[in-house]
Design an enzyme around this catalytic site. Structure first.
Site, PDB file in Angstrom:
ATOM      1  N   SER A 263       0.843  -1.195   0.000  1.00  0.00           N
ATOM      2  CA  SER A 263       0.000   0.000   0.000  1.00  0.00           C
ATOM      3  C   SER A 263       0.876   1.242   0.000  1.00  0.00           C
ATOM      4  O   SER A 263       2.071   1.193   0.289  1.00  0.00           O
ATOM      5  CB  SER A 263      -0.897   0.009   1.229  1.00  0.00           C
ATOM      6  OG  SER A 263      -0.127   0.394   2.347  1.00  0.00           O
ATOM      7  N   LYS A 264       0.210   2.339  -0.328  1.00  0.00           N
ATOM      8  CA  LYS A 264       0.843   3.651  -0.327  1.00  0.00           C
ATOM      9  C   LYS A 264       1.495   3.922   1.035  1.00  0.00           C
ATOM     10  O   LYS A 264       2.582   4.443   1.135  1.00  0.00           O
ATOM     11  CB  LYS A 264      -0.281   4.658  -0.556  1.00  0.00           C
ATOM     12  CG  LYS A 264       0.097   5.864  -1.307  1.00  0.00           C
ATOM     13  CD  LYS A 264      -1.139   6.643  -1.665  1.00  0.00           C
ATOM     14  CE  LYS A 264      -1.552   7.559  -0.545  1.00  0.00           C
ATOM     15  NZ  LYS A 264      -2.574   8.532  -0.926  1.00  0.00           N
ATOM     16  N   ARG A 265       0.775   3.496   2.060  1.00  0.00           N
ATOM     17  CA  ARG A 265       1.263   3.711   3.433  1.00  0.00           C
ATOM     18  C   ARG A 265       2.581   2.989   3.692  1.00  0.00           C
ATOM     19  O   ARG A 265       3.413   3.445   4.457  1.00  0.00           O
ATOM     20  CB  ARG A 265       0.243   3.213   4.471  1.00  0.00           C
ATOM     21  CG  ARG A 265      -1.148   3.688   4.224  1.00  0.00           C
ATOM     22  CD  ARG A 265      -1.500   4.881   5.107  1.00  0.00           C
ATOM     23  NE  ARG A 265      -2.665   5.539   4.558  1.00  0.00           N
ATOM     24  CZ  ARG A 265      -2.634   6.588   3.749  1.00  0.00           C
ATOM     25  NH1 ARG A 265      -1.491   7.136   3.413  1.00  0.00           N
ATOM     26  NH2 ARG A 265      -3.739   7.112   3.275  1.00  0.00           N
ATOM     27  N   ASP A 266       2.728   1.804   3.065  1.00  0.00           N
ATOM     28  CA  ASP A 266       3.973   1.043   3.275  1.00  0.00           C
ATOM     29  C   ASP A 266       5.182   1.880   2.913  1.00  0.00           C
ATOM     30  O   ASP A 266       6.245   1.768   3.518  1.00  0.00           O
ATOM     31  CB  ASP A 266       3.993  -0.233   2.412  1.00  0.00           C
ATOM     32  CG  ASP A 266       3.060  -1.294   2.957  1.00  0.00           C
ATOM     33  OD1 ASP A 266       2.714  -1.204   4.142  1.00  0.00           O
ATOM     34  OD2 ASP A 266       2.680  -2.199   2.192  1.00  0.00           O
ATOM     35  N   GLY A 267       5.012   2.699   1.856  1.00  0.00           N
ATOM     36  CA  GLY A 267       6.108   3.537   1.402  1.00  0.00           C
ATOM     37  C   GLY A 267       6.627   4.409   2.545  1.00  0.00           C
ATOM     38  O   GLY A 267       7.810   4.374   2.888  1.00  0.00           O
TER      39      GLY A 267
END
Ligand code: GLU
Length: 508
Positions: A263-267
């Site tokens: 996910s975007k959040r993982d980034g």
């Protein structure tokens, strides 16, 4: 004559492009090129509430940066346009109405409050997320439950309505997926999806089927997250155009991050990019970093994405786009999710930096260097620098760390490292070395090295003991490529000047 292969990537312009999306583009593109077909970009912007300004431009820029340029798109034109669904609005209604006439869809007049009430009524511990389906539709306000006269009346009074598909209650629906084989669904669990919204816009489900038909799409490839929507799409194909006209399907595996779907959040959480290019979400004032901005080469991103979920059955890992087109096959795409590993991604970039020539890299390296406020004056020297340091670089910004000393003379010297062994004899060596360098017939690392070693022998000093001071004179510290190569790239004048300056400092 065989039918021309036509594939499409159909993003909704709602934000940045996640690497999963770029991989979908890539697999579509490879398949199209392999079969001398066409790769189409269709903008699915029917959900105006999710539309984000700039997102479409961002998609073009990403595709162009990656070298995956569409044959047809809103920007590139083509014979099947418009390629932006909002510009095709008028086209969808007749299909929705055709379904109504055939009893396969219906008008639904329910207000948001009606829907809320239904949910509260139906919700139980087992049924936590009630849906509008065969079990409730006759209790709702629609053209199946109401008498025809009332429906006519509501329609002529311009009461807002949506058109919903009437999902059959008890039907097996089979999808033939080129990667997964047969996938079976049962219509019993599916809801009566909205096909046409109150604002007259189609939903994704209707638009995707109508457009795949009208644009003569032969293969519909997309991410696994769309698998649950497949039964609705198959039914729409069956009802509207016949299953024989339907494209072949494939659903690509998810890209997994450290904690499930990437996910975007993982980034942000793990410190690696998730988007191809940085995306600036103006509404949230939030920027999601891209591979491009981190200093990745498009060749490397393409290569690593191709191998996230596919390989050619051998150990080969480094592929050019041409080689990928040659070896790619949808059947070899894996069924299971592919784990994204940032260290491996960096390995790919490093391999690509090594593989590309100084010429290929020059423009990008120049940007890195000018970003530090330094103008590159000597192109030939830049090429030499790139060739010299590229094997030490993993991402483009590394070129600065590995080569800044070519552009700036040292302002500090690590004299601590040589202090213990520095003395008159060495000082004299370098004074003479300056003279030797002045007389070198041809400037080049081999000549510099032999002048250095010959003089060391004459002075009876081990060359190994002179190399560190020489390096510190040229770059200021204990770093950089082989010292004679550094001198070679710096040139005669600069090398002599740096030694001269350093000798003054070393004495202070
Ligand atoms: N509009 C969908 C998306 O945003 C496309 C899915 C499909 O390819 O059918 O990804």
């Amino acid at each position: 004559m065989q039918q021309e292969v036509r594939v499409r990537f159909a993003p909704s312009p709602t934000g940045g492009l996640h690497i999963g999306g770029v991989r979908t583009v890539l697999y579509n593109y490879l398949f199209a090129k392999k079969h001398n077909g066409k790769f189409i970009l269709r903008i699915e912007d029917t959900d105006q509430s999710r539309y984000v300004a700039g997102a479409e431009e961002y998609i073009y820029e990403t595709l162009s940066w990656c070298g995956l340029v569409p044959d047809e798109s809103p920007k590139h034109g083509g014979n099947y346009g418009p390629y932006r669904q909002s510009e095709r609005k008028e086209l969808y209604r007749k299909y929705a109405e055709q379904l109504i006439s055939a009893g396969q869809a219906y008008y639904a007049f329910d207000t948001p409050e009606d829907l809320e009430k239904m949910k509260l009524r139906v919700k139980t511990d087992e049924n936590t997320n009630p849906q509008y389906d065969h079990s409730v539709r006759m209790e709702m306000k629609n053209s199946l439950s109401l008498p025809a006269s009332e429906v006519d009346q509501l329609l002529s009074a311009s009461t807002p309505y949506v058109i919903r598909i009437k999902m059959p209650e008890n039907e097996n629906i089979t999808l033939h997926d080129m990667i997964r084989g047969e996938v079976h669904f049962h219509s019993h669990i599916a809801d009566d999806k909205v096909l046409l919204k109150a604002d007259g816009m189609p939903t994704y489900h209707l638009a995707v089927v109508v457009d795949d038909y009208l644009m003569k799409i032969t293969h519909a490839f997309r991410g696994e997250e769309w698998l649950p929507s497949a039964p609705v799409h198959i039914l729409l194909w069956r009802y509207l155009f016949g299953e024989d006209a339907m494209p072949e399907w494939a659903h690509f595996p998810l890209i997994l991050g450290p904690s499930g779907k990437l996910s975007k959040r993982d980034g942000a959480k793990y410190g690696f990019p998730v988007f191809a290019m940085s995306w600036n979400d103006k509404s949230k004032g939030e920027t999601t970093e891209g591979f491009r901005e981190r200093g990745f080469l498009p060749e490397a991103l393409i290569n690593l994405l191709a191998l996230l979920g596919w390989n050619d059955g051998t150990e080969k890992e480094i592929f050019t786009l041409e080689e990928l087109i040659d070896s790619f096959s949808i059947e070899k795409v894996h069924k299971g999710g592919a784990k994204f590993d940032f260290d491996k991604a960096k390995w790919f970039n490093h391999e690509w930096i090594k593989k590309l020539s100084a010429d290929d890299l020059a423009k990008k390296v120049k940007t890195v260097i000018s970003g530090k406020g330094v103008a590159v004056k000597d192109e030939k020297q830049l090429y030499k620098i790139i060739s010299l340091v590229k094997d030490r670089c993993t991402v483009l910004p590394d070129f600065w760390e590995q080569s800044f000393f070519f552009f700036r003379e040292p302002d500090q010297y690590d004299t601590e490292s040589i202090k213990a062994k520095w003395g008159e004899d060495k000082k004299r060596f370098f004074e003479n070395f300056i003279k030797e360098l002045g007389a070198i017939p041809e400037w080049g690392s081999a000549f510099i090295e032999s002048a250095f070693k010959n003089l060391a022998a004459v002075c009876n000093i081990k060359p190994g003991e002179l190399q560190l001071p020489f390096r510190i004179m040229l770059v200021g510290g204990k770093f950089g490529p082989p010292v004679f190569d550094i001198a070679d790239v710096l040139g005669k004048k600069e090398t002599i000047e740096r030694i001269t300056k350093a000798l003054l400092k070393f004495d202070q």
